[in-house]
Scaffold this motif. Structure first.
Motif, PDB file in Angstrom:
ATOM      1  N   ARG A 976       0.841  -1.201   0.000  1.00  0.00           N
ATOM      2  CA  ARG A 976       0.000   0.000   0.000  1.00  0.00           C
ATOM      3  C   ARG A 976       0.874   1.248   0.000  1.00  0.00           C
ATOM      4  N   THR A 977       1.873   1.281   0.868  1.00  0.00           N
ATOM      5  CA  THR A 977       2.752   2.451   0.943  1.00  0.00           C
ATOM      6  C   THR A 977       3.542   2.628  -0.349  1.00  0.00           C
ATOM      7  N   GLY A 978       4.046   1.526  -0.868  1.00  0.00           N
ATOM      8  CA  GLY A 978       4.819   1.608  -2.108  1.00  0.00           C
ATOM      9  C   GLY A 978       3.981   2.109  -3.261  1.00  0.00           C
ATOM     10  N   ALA A 979       2.749   1.640  -3.353  1.00  0.00           N
ATOM     11  CA  ALA A 979       1.867   2.080  -4.441  1.00  0.00           C
ATOM     12  C   ALA A 979       1.529   3.560  -4.301  1.00  0.00           C
ATOM     13  N   LEU A 980       1.259   4.009  -3.068  1.00  0.00           N
ATOM     14  CA  LEU A 980       0.934   5.418  -2.855  1.00  0.00           C
ATOM     15  C   LEU A 980       2.113   6.312  -3.225  1.00  0.00           C
ATOM     16  N   GLU A 981       3.303   5.896  -2.854  1.00  0.00           N
ATOM     17  CA  GLU A 981       4.489   6.683  -3.207  1.00  0.00           C
ATOM     18  C   GLU A 981       4.657   6.760  -4.720  1.00  0.00           C
ATOM     19  N   ALA A 982       4.408   5.639  -5.395  1.00  0.00           N
ATOM     20  CA  ALA A 982       4.533   5.631  -6.857  1.00  0.00           C
ATOM     21  C   ALA A 982       3.504   6.547  -7.500  1.00  0.00           C
ATOM     22  N   LEU A 983       2.285   6.563  -6.962  1.00  0.00           N
ATOM     23  CA  LEU A 983       1.250   7.444  -7.493  1.00  0.00           C
ATOM     24  C   LEU A 983       1.646   8.913  -7.321  1.00  0.00           C
ATOM     25  N   GLU A 984       2.237   9.237  -6.193  1.00  0.00           N
ATOM     26  CA  GLU A 984       2.589  10.622  -5.914  1.00  0.00           C
ATOM     27  C   GLU A 984       3.809  11.085  -6.703  1.00  0.00           C
ATOM     28  N   GLN A 985       4.715  10.159  -6.995  1.00  0.00           N
ATOM     29  CA  GLN A 985       6.006  10.538  -7.572  1.00  0.00           C
ATOM     30  C   GLN A 985       6.050  10.437  -9.092  1.00  0.00           C
ATOM     31  N   ASN A 986       5.000   9.885  -9.705  1.00  0.00           N
ATOM     32  CA  ASN A 986       5.031   9.682 -11.151  1.00  0.00           C
ATOM     33  C   ASN A 986       3.821  10.321 -11.801  1.00  0.00           C
ATOM     34  N   SER A 987       4.031  10.810 -13.012  1.00  0.00           N
ATOM     35  CA  SER A 987       2.930  11.457 -13.725  1.00  0.00           C
ATOM     36  C   SER A 987       2.124  10.469 -14.553  1.00  0.00           C
ATOM     37  N   TRP A 988       2.697   9.312 -14.869  1.00  0.00           N
ATOM     38  CA  TRP A 988       1.999   8.258 -15.612  1.00  0.00           C
ATOM     39  C   TRP A 988       2.088   6.971 -14.806  1.00  0.00           C
ATOM     40  N   VAL A 989       0.970   6.248 -14.726  1.00  0.00           N
ATOM     41  CA  VAL A 989       0.924   5.036 -13.903  1.00  0.00           C
ATOM     42  C   VAL A 989       0.132   3.956 -14.624  1.00  0.00           C
TER      43      VAL A 989
END
Length: 1128
Positions: A976-989
């Protein structure tokens, strides 16, 4: 030879006194010792304050004459002044002795006793010593206490008054004392330094004469004490005693005359006295005792509960007088709680109701752990807290309040042993169960309510002061059950009970004016015409008698609209319908009631205006939306906002009903505005708190900063409140949230006062909304009980109406259910098996819904092929795959007739505002970064393994342009934490995993990660303005809430709200084995110029369109249809 220049003298130390009781029982200012040899030689000690154990400490020393045979008079006296003394005070004890007798005790301390006073012997502890002094050294005894005529008369009054108090109250002693004291007062005019002391002596004698029934005038006594206090302000040595004396007069006057003002003033005086009255003093022990402040506190409990400022002040004082640990602390908490509830009843402030409940929780908690508290008292605290919670449920509609109240009533009913308590608990519990039925529909609640109210009625026989209340409540319960089960006996009994209740009340009883509040239409229709006329008359009388902001006015408006509406149904007089509408309007606007009641009235107004085709229908719809906006804004958590939306069944159909009404009146622009205003209110409210303020910042930077800071605080408060489970903590959070909201609203009002910002955050106009159609028309599909149609909002110009005459709301509901069955059936079919059921349904969607729309697009708007269009479905349309509409027909020349996706590039938008917001945020472009997130092995109990996830992530990674920063998160790190960080740090997911829709609480819909779920709430908490695109290769990510379809609460919409401008989601379950074909085709089209192409999220809809065409031979129909595009 001895030195003849020196002589022997005696020193006497007065150490302390014990058992010092004043004969008259008057509270002294202090005690002193007086030693007298003759009229020329005397001595007086310091005046020391009497302790609570009737002792005094002095430590003063006096030098006696060398003649040891000289007789001494030793007196203990009570002084009624600490400062300047008037006379010598009252004698407590007196004896004669000599120096020789004193010397017999040696140099050790010794006691001398005095005649008994009230059964106790006063005593002094003394110590004598012999010293040598020069012949020319004077004795310490002197004539320092000189009696003037005022002093002698005052002391004469003290002597007479003491005799009056100790000799069975002989009146001639009282009269003599009064004569002495009056004579002194006459000689001490207002400006005389002894005027206050003279007033006090006379007033005290008057007071005791009144107490012992020898005098009748207490008012003059009280005025004397009040005048004396004015002469002895704070800081004066005798201020404390003057405060106490006035409280005594006030409490005795209240005791005999029951004057509420006296006990209120006495409480105020004790509140001033006790904090400055030293602990351990006799005055403190008397003032803080049973006959002092405790009597005042107990008397305050008998006062009517008063929500005025004065009443609130009194209850706060009482609570401060009863700190934690005081035997009356719980009662004081209860009194203040009731005062806050009374003020809420007067003014309707939620803060007052919250404070009442906060105090209620405190006294309930204390009562549960306090040993020795009788069960009836404990039950009473439970009952009152339940009562306040029900009031808040009525005001705010929080179901948790109602559930808690019912639990408390149940507990109270089990504890109460006496009939008085049981009748209250049974009545309250019965009413609460009716409210629960009205929210949940479980008929067992009503049946139990009837049983409880019958029990309460048995405990309230004829002549009982509250029998009419239970009769009325039972009538309400019976009519409620009749409306559900249609048992005639229930209605017959309800009519009888209601008439008995009404007839048992006095004509001037205010409750008669509110009697019909909860009576159903079925009940109203059983009334005779003269009864309806009487109801109208009573309500009109009520309104004439009540001030404009009295809460009962709302109920009178409600009853009037029902009565007028019923009379209109019988007589068909248009004036009655106009009067009914007028009272609907007044009831909806009355500010003393909570939003739930006002919303209920506004919804009923809209429904009745539609039924009778009244011109006020659109006004009623607008009122509904405005009230609901305000109601949702008061909810302190995201979860409670949705609960507020689901609490009103009829509210769900209002947006489309309003639009339909405007369409029927040929006002298409207003139809667009109304359907937008009424839909997606959860997102609209959240979006307001993230509104960009660059323009405001340029006009007023400080105001813009304040707005942004408050918006952030409110948003954080709403999100953190969702996790609070403790009721008291939730209430505190709600109070803080409302405080922030008031500040936010004040700031918004200031911004609207700026030039060019008058419509800041107001519902958007048609011109504002048309910005959503900048890149292509938006088609709003409207499904109401009145009609089904579409409104096309073009890039420019006015909207176009597209009637759908062959479609009804029932048809759409059936179509939705048939789609669900067909999708389930298709999921177990082989990939090559024809999906005949789906084909039939999609042909229906084409023929009856989308073809009329396409005709307007092609022939009226002349929209070019492959242009972008956006679908904005409402109500039942939200569950139908409109984008997949297909004629499945072959033309005469053998060509296939084109479907919707052959003609146009289709996207969805939850609301027009969401699309406008995404377009506005497109201004902020950043260097693209791409994250692929996958979880194919979530763990036991979290769903089956998705074996194709890793290969899908690898495929996407390869297809993404090398110019983008690329990150892959999978396996154990896909948390959950890893996914949230990826959502916040990347413009495309790109996200590939299990997606779960939570049908009971859609904000808990989630993506399945390795550890914890990544929920919709988690996503909403993030504000990612640089985000651009998200591909959700998971199940059910674009499916909304069935209970509130127009709120569009779904994972894809959540990502769009958090900042992703372009999102691909899914309508149902995805087969990961075949989905990768769509994924591959999508990214190949998205990044055709992989090495040097610009990553443009606005191409996503076109790429998805191309992808679904490209995989027709590989992917079954339902797995092609499952993917939809949302956003720009």
């Amino acid at each position: 030879m001895p030195d003849r220049s020196k002589r022997r003298i005696i020193t006497l130390e007065v150490i302390n006194g014990k058992n010092l009781q004043v004969p008259s029982r008057r509270v002294p200012a202090g005690i002193y010792v007086f030693i007298n040899v003759d009229s020329r030689r005397c001595w007086k000690s310091a005046i020391s304050v009497l302790s609570s154990d009737h002792s005094v400490v002095w430590g003063d020393t006096v030098t006696l004459a060398s003649h040891t045979s000289t007789t001494l008079s030793v007196e203990i006296r009570a002084s009624y002044e600490l400062g300047r003394m008037l006379g010598g005070g009252e004698v407590i004890g007196k004896l004669k002795t000599s120096g020789n007798k004193l010397l017999h005790h040696g140099d050790e301390p010794f006691d001398i006793s005095f005649p008994p006073v009230h059964g106790s012997r006063p005593s002094l502890t003394l110590k004598v010593a012999v010293v040598h002094a020069c012949d020319n050294q004077d004795d310490a005894l002197s004539g320092s206490l000189v009696y003037c005529e005022l002093g002698r008369d005052t002391d004469g009054g003290h002597v007479r008054f003491a005799k009056y108090m100790t000799r069975r109250c002989r009146v001639f002693h009282l009269n003599a004392a009064l004569q002495h004291f009056q004579l002194v007062l006459d000689r001490c005019p207002v400006n005389h330094p002894d005027h206050g002391a003279a007033l006090t002596n006379l007033a005290y004698a008057h007071l005791q004469g009144y107490v012992h029934h020898d005098l009748q005038d207490i008012d003059t006594t009280t005025s004397f004490f009040r005048e004396a206090l004015a002469l002895r302000p704070q800081g004066h040595l005798d201020h404390l005693l003057s405060l106490y004396n006035l409280t005594e007069a006030l409490t005795w006057r209240h005791n005999n005359k029951s004057t509420d003002a006296d006990i209120r003033e006495a409480a105020q005086l004790y509140h001033e006295l006790l904090p400055i009255c030293p602990e351990g003093t006799y005055l403190r022990s008397i003032a803080a005792g049973t006959n002092g402040v405790d009597y005042v506190i107990q008397s305050c409990y008998s006062l009517p509960v008063d929500g005025s400022d004065e009443g609130m002040h009194l209850r706060r004082i009482v609570l401060e007088l009863c700190p934690l640990g005081h035997q009356l602390h719980i009662a004081a908490l209860s009194g203040l709680s009731k005062a806050f509830k009374a003020r809420f009843d007067l003014h309707g402030s939620t803060d007052d109701l919250d404070k009442s409940i906060e105090l209620g929780r405190e006294f309930v908690s204390l009562s549960r752990c306090l040993e020795g508290l009788d069960t009836d008292c404990r039950a009473n605290t439970l009952n009152y807290l339940g009562f306040s919670l029900v009031a808040r449920f009525d005001h705010q509609g929080k179901l948790s309040d109602l559930d808690e109240a019912i639990h408390l009533y149940e507990e109270a009913l089990c504890l109460w042993a006496n009939d008085v308590g049981r009748e209250i608990a049974s009545d309250n519990l019965g009413c609460a169960l009716i409210s629960r039925f009205n929210t949940g529909g479980d008929i067992d609640n009503v049946t139990r309510a009837v049983s409880l109210l019958r029990e309460a009625l048995m405990l309230r026989p004829l002549g009982h002061p509250y029998r009419h209340i239970t009769l009325y409540n039972l009538a309400v319960a019976l009519t409620t059950r009749y409306d559900h089960l249609h048992v005639t006996e229930d209605l017959d009994e309800a009519i009888d009970r209601y008439r008995e209740a009404f007839q048992s009340m006095r004509p001037d009883d205010l409750e008669r004016h509110t009697m019909c509040l909860n009576l159903s239409p079925g009940f109203m229709q059983t009334q005779e015409n003269e009864d309806i006329e009487e109801i109208i008359t009573l309500c009109q009388e009520s309104l004439a008698a009540l001030p404009s902001l009295h809460p009962v006015r709302h109920f009178s408006y409600v009853r009037l609209q029902k009565a007028y509406l019923y009379r209109y149904q019988i007589l068909h007089d248009p004036a009655d319908l106009s009067f009914a509408i007028k009272n609907f309007r007044l009831a909806s606007k009355h500010p003393t009631q909570g939003f739930p009641r006002r919303i209920t009235e506004a919804v009923d107004w809209a429904c009745q205006a539609e039924v009778y085709q009244h011109e006020s229908a659109l006004e009623a719809y607008q009122m509904c939306f405005e009230l609901f906006d305000s109601h949702v804004m008061t909810q302190s958590s995201i979860i409670s906002r949705r609960e507020a939306a689901t609490a009103f069944d009829d509210l769900r159909s209002l947006p489309v009903g309003a639009a339909s009404c405007a369409i029927r009146r040929d006002n298409l622009q207003q139809a667009v505005e109304l359907v937008e205003h009424g839909r997606g209110q959860q997102w609209s409210l959240a979006s307001r708190l993230r509104t960009p303020v660059e323009d405001v910042e340029s006009a007023n930077p400080t105001l813009a900063h304040d707005y942004l800071e408050l918006s952030k605080l409110i948003s954080n408060a709403a999100q953190s409140s969702a996790a609070i489970t403790d009721s008291a903590a939730a209430d505190q959070a709600a109070t803080e949230y409302r405080r922030l909201t008031r500040q936010w609203e004040a700031t918004v009002a200031e911004i609207r006062g700026l030039r060019a910002f008058s419509r800041f955050l107001l519902p958007p106009s048609y011109e504002d909304l048309q910005a959503a159609a900048r890149q292509g028309p938006v088609i709003i599909l409207i499904a109401s009980q009145y009609s089904c149609s579409a409104i096309i909002v073009p890039t420019s110009g006015g909207p176009h109406h597209v009637p759908l005459p062959s479609v009804t709301l029932v048809d759409l509901t059936n179509l939705k259910n048939r789609f669900a069955r067909a999708i389930r059936h298709a999921s177990v079919m082989g990939p090559k098996v024809p999906r005949n059921d789906l084909i039939v349904l999609l042909r229906t969607v084409w023929d009856e819904i989308m073809l009329p729309v396409v005709n307007v697009l092609e022939h009226v708007l002349e929209l070019k092929r492959q242009s972008r269009i956006w679908l904005c479905p409402t109500s039942a349309f939200t569950s139908i795959p409109l984008h997949a509409a297909h004629p499945f027909q072959t033309n005469a020349d053998g060509s296939k007739e084109r479907c919707l996706e052959d003609l146009y590039i289709c996207s969805y938008t939850p609301t027009l505002s969401a699309l406008v917001r995404s377009r506005q945020m497109m201004k902020k472009r950043v260097i693209p970064s791409f994250a692929t997130i996958g979880q194919g092995k979530p763990g036991t109990g979290k769903g089956k393994a998705l074996l194709a996830v890793d290969s899908e992530l690898e495929l996407v990674h390869k297809l993404v342009p090398a110019t983008a920063n690329r990150t892959t998160i999978s396996g154990d790190v896909a948390t959950r934490t890893g996914a949230l960080e990826a959502l916040e740090q990347n413009s495309w997911v790109h996200l590939a995993c299990h997606g779960k829709q939570d049908r009971t609480q859609p904000y808990n819909s989630h993506f399945v990660m390795k550890d914890e779920h990544l929920t919709l709430l988690d996503i909403m908490e993030r504000d990612i303005p640089h985000a651009e695109f998200a591909f959700l290769s998971a199940c059910h990510t674009a499916v909304g809430d069935e209970e509130t379809p127009d709120e569009v609460i779904q994972l894809a919409a959540g990502l769009q709200f958090s900042g992703f401008k372009s999102v691909i989601g899914t309508l149902w379950e995805v087969d990961d084995a075949v989905a990768k074909h769509v994924v591959e085709a999508f990214y190949k089209n998205m990044f055709k110029n992989k090495d040097g192409g610009v990553m443009d999220c606005t191409k996503a809809a076109w790429a998805l369109n191309r992808a679904t065409h490209a995989v027709k031979t590989k992917v079954p129909l339902e797995q092609r249809m499952v993917f939809v595009h949302i956003g720009v």
